[in-house]
Design a protein around this motif. Structure first.
Motif, PDB file in Angstrom:
ATOM      1  N   ASN A 134      -0.945   9.914  10.588  1.00 13.33           N
ATOM      2  CA  ASN A 134      -2.236  10.278  12.088  1.00 13.33           C
ATOM      3  C   ASN A 134      -2.671   9.904  12.666  1.00 13.33           C
ATOM      4  O   ASN A 134      -3.868   9.467  12.438  1.00 13.33           O
ATOM      5  N   ALA A 135      -2.289   9.303  14.039  1.00 16.89           N
ATOM      6  CA  ALA A 135      -3.022   8.674  14.811  1.00 16.89           C
ATOM      7  C   ALA A 135      -2.529   9.015  15.590  1.00 16.89           C
ATOM      8  O   ALA A 135      -1.247   8.796  16.800  1.00 16.89           O
ATOM      9  N   ARG A 136      -4.017   9.682  17.049  1.00 17.77           N
ATOM     10  CA  ARG A 136      -3.317  10.052  18.552  1.00 17.77           C
ATOM     11  C   ARG A 136      -3.381   9.072  19.814  1.00 17.77           C
ATOM     12  O   ARG A 136      -2.716   9.176  20.405  1.00 17.77           O
ATOM     13  N   LEU A 146       4.436  -0.806  11.037  1.00 14.61           N
ATOM     14  CA  LEU A 146       4.238   1.076  11.168  1.00 14.61           C
ATOM     15  C   LEU A 146       6.802   0.472  10.451  1.00 14.61           C
ATOM     16  O   LEU A 146       6.668   1.821  10.046  1.00 14.61           O
ATOM     17  N   ALA A 147       7.374  -0.251  11.523  1.00 18.30           N
ATOM     18  CA  ALA A 147       8.139  -0.671  11.280  1.00 18.30           C
ATOM     19  C   ALA A 147       8.689  -1.696  10.003  1.00 18.30           C
ATOM     20  O   ALA A 147      10.235  -1.366   9.791  1.00 18.30           O
ATOM     21  N   SER A 148       8.197  -1.981   9.375  1.00 16.80           N
ATOM     22  CA  SER A 148       8.086  -2.028   7.944  1.00 16.80           C
ATOM     23  C   SER A 148       8.144  -1.571   6.936  1.00 16.80           C
ATOM     24  O   SER A 148       7.734  -1.955   5.748  1.00 16.80           O
ATOM     25  N   LEU A 149       7.933  -0.306   6.604  1.00 22.56           N
ATOM     26  CA  LEU A 149       7.227   0.117   5.256  1.00 22.56           C
ATOM     27  C   LEU A 149       8.230   1.067   4.827  1.00 22.56           C
ATOM     28  O   LEU A 149       9.115   1.198   3.968  1.00 22.56           O
ATOM     29  N   LEU A 150       9.560   2.206   5.878  1.00 23.81           N
ATOM     30  CA  LEU A 150      10.011   2.869   4.918  1.00 23.81           C
ATOM     31  C   LEU A 150      11.323   2.217   4.324  1.00 23.81           C
ATOM     32  O   LEU A 150      11.475   3.078   2.897  1.00 23.81           O
ATOM     33  N   VAL A 151      11.769   0.981   5.220  1.00 22.80           N
ATOM     34  CA  VAL A 151      12.937   0.970   3.466  1.00 22.80           C
ATOM     35  C   VAL A 151      12.577   0.317   2.618  1.00 22.80           C
ATOM     36  O   VAL A 151      12.427   0.309   1.866  1.00 22.80           O
ATOM     37  N   ILE A 307       4.010   8.841   1.074  1.00 17.67           N
ATOM     38  CA  ILE A 307       2.723   8.754   0.002  1.00 17.67           C
ATOM     39  C   ILE A 307       3.235   7.373   0.983  1.00 17.67           C
ATOM     40  O   ILE A 307       1.898   6.865   0.748  1.00 17.67           O
ATOM     41  N   ILE A 308       3.540   6.165   0.896  1.00 19.88           N
ATOM     42  CA  ILE A 308       3.706   5.182   1.847  1.00 19.88           C
ATOM     43  C   ILE A 308       2.944   4.790   3.052  1.00 19.88           C
ATOM     44  O   ILE A 308       2.289   3.881   3.214  1.00 19.88           O
ATOM     45  N   PHE A 312      -0.681   3.158   3.355  1.00 21.29           N
ATOM     46  CA  PHE A 312      -1.025   2.012   4.904  1.00 21.29           C
ATOM     47  C   PHE A 312      -1.977   2.119   5.368  1.00 21.29           C
ATOM     48  O   PHE A 312      -2.662   1.435   5.521  1.00 21.29           O
ATOM     49  N   LEU A 313      -2.195   3.588   5.869  1.00 16.56           N
ATOM     50  CA  LEU A 313      -3.523   4.124   6.418  1.00 16.56           C
ATOM     51  C   LEU A 313      -4.294   4.147   5.997  1.00 16.56           C
ATOM     52  O   LEU A 313      -5.601   3.746   6.775  1.00 16.56           O
ATOM     53  N   ASP A 314      -4.241   4.067   4.743  1.00 16.19           N
ATOM     54  CA  ASP A 314      -5.970   4.158   4.279  1.00 16.19           C
ATOM     55  C   ASP A 314      -6.192   2.733   3.921  1.00 16.19           C
ATOM     56  O   ASP A 314      -7.238   1.935   2.997  1.00 16.19           O
ATOM     57  N   GLY A 315      -5.444   1.641   3.935  1.00 16.82           N
ATOM     58  CA  GLY A 315      -5.721   0.631   3.727  1.00 16.82           C
ATOM     59  C   GLY A 315      -4.628  -0.225   2.236  1.00 16.82           C
ATOM     60  O   GLY A 315      -6.190  -1.569   2.354  1.00 16.82           O
ATOM     61  N   LYS A 316      -4.521   0.318   1.792  1.00 13.85           N
ATOM     62  CA  LYS A 316      -4.183   0.399   0.498  1.00 13.85           C
ATOM     63  C   LYS A 316      -2.706  -0.922   0.511  1.00 13.85           C
ATOM     64  O   LYS A 316      -3.099  -1.228  -1.177  1.00 13.85           O
ATOM     65  N   ILE A 317      -1.964  -1.064   1.992  1.00 14.68           N
ATOM     66  CA  ILE A 317      -0.816  -2.123   1.235  1.00 14.68           C
ATOM     67  C   ILE A 317      -0.754  -2.429   2.321  1.00 14.68           C
ATOM     68  O   ILE A 317      -1.466  -0.928   3.874  1.00 14.68           O
ATOM     69  N   ASN A 318      -0.431  -3.637   2.955  1.00 14.09           N
ATOM     70  CA  ASN A 318      -0.836  -4.308   4.295  1.00 14.09           C
ATOM     71  C   ASN A 318       1.238  -5.379   4.968  1.00 14.09           C
ATOM     72  O   ASN A 318       0.825  -6.093   3.898  1.00 14.09           O
TER      73      ASN A 318
END
Length: 350
Positions: A134-136, A146-151, A307-308, A312-318
């Protein structure tokens, strides 16, 4: 600015069906040999496909093993390695819904991640293998993170929630705690689930592990791991999140609390032979996790990916990105992976 200019040029060419559009890809032409930068051409987009301008591709140890022919699922050369990507939508087929040109996305493909343009099927949206962020404005997005999240975080989340049934107040021991998946598990267990976390890693890598929430550090080279665990938690650990394996895993099983949960994720140190009688005496469980879109029940990976991404977007993980390496230096990244010089994540930047 140069990247934005190249992106706009690609868009104009796609809209006007200009001459053949080429892009660069890092190709594995032979196992255990350096990757080779090659030029590829964009093919016509099918009605059910999505074209993405790749901005970053995360490197994982599995990717490194794939280029050596040593991963469980072998891919024969030539192929473009890399599965975890982040970028911006360039073009959508006429049958695709839910995405528009310019949308920011993160995704997980089988291969082909380390290339400047990636074409994927729309069903990846249903699987959760492609997620709209959710970022235009691309200027407000950190594509490397972002490329460090899913795996890494996806694996850690599914392991801790679906397999370990983590709950607040648990004591969680994470092996390989300075690596990508290990560090994600440390951060999730500590910051999201409010658990006491023991990280196992080399002492020289311990600072970052503590920064991500580990309460205690144990150097895995210690000759008294069981005694160190007992001094921290006399009743044993509730959860072992093991990404290393090897003979040391047996001591960790013996260090479980009653009804403890041992989650086996990877085997960089070898495949352990876990004694079943110890599991009986402790009423403990051992669970394996192969996290992926093809190996989890329908909807599970999609839920996890959302969820992940939102955490990240909410700043809860980095996510910790040790280095974003330009595509031209892609082989430097693979050398660092092989030398085990990575804390957190390496990313190839396009």
């Amino acid at each position: 600015m140069a990247s934005c200019g190249r992106l706009n040029t690609l868009r104009r060419q796609l809209c006007t069906s200009a001459a053949k559009i080429s892009f660069r890809a890092a190709e594995c032409q032979e196992w255990k040999k350096p990757l080779v930068l090659v030029n590829r051409h964009i093919s016509p987009l099918e009605d059910y496909e999505i074209r993405v301008k790749t901005k970053a591709c995360g490197l994982n140890y599995a990717t490194y093993l794939a280029t050596r022919g040593e991963y469980q699922v072998k891919t024969e050369p030539p192929f473009v390695p890399g599965s975890e990507f982040a970028g911006e939508v360039l073009e959508v087929g006429k049958d695709v819904t839910g995405l528009s040109v310019g949308d920011v996305v993160v995704g997980l493909a089988n291969t082909d991640g380390i290339q400047e343009v990636l074409t994927v099927p729309a069903f990846m949206l249903d699987l959760g293998a492609l997620v709209k962020v959710n970022a235009r404005s691309s200027n407000s997005v950190d594509y490397s993170k972002l490329a460090s999240l899913l795996v890494n975080y996806g694996t850690a989340w599914m392991g801790l929630t679906r397999k370990a049934l983590i709950k607040e107040g648990d004591t969680v021991l994470v092996t390989g705690a300075s690596g990508g998946v290990g560090l994600a598990a440390v951060e999730l267990a500590s910051k999201i689930f409010k658990c006491k976390v023991i990280g196992m890693c080399r002492e020289e890598k311990s600072e970052q592990v503590r920064n991500f929430g580990a309460d205690h550090i144990i150097d895995y080279r210690s000759e008294s791991i069981r005694q160190e665990i007992k001094s921290i938690t006399p009743s044993g650990v509730d959860i072992v999140f093991d990404v290393v394996g090897g003979d040391g895993a047996i001591d960790l099983v013996k260090s479980l609390a009653f009804e403890g949960r041992f989650i086996t994720i990877g085997y960089t140190a070898g495949i352990p032979k876990i004694p079943a009688n110890i599991l009986l005496l402790k009423s403990a469980t051992v669970s394996g996790l192969w996290a992926g879109t093809a190996t989890t029940p329908p909807g599970v990976f999609k839920e996890t990916a959302n969820i992940i991404t939102n955490l990240f977007l909410d700043g809860k993980i980095n996510p910790l990105v040790q280095e974003a390496i330009p595509l031209e230096r892609v082989n430097d990244g693979f050398e660092k992976m092989g030398a085990r010089e990575v804390i957190g994540k390496l990313v190839i930047r396009m």
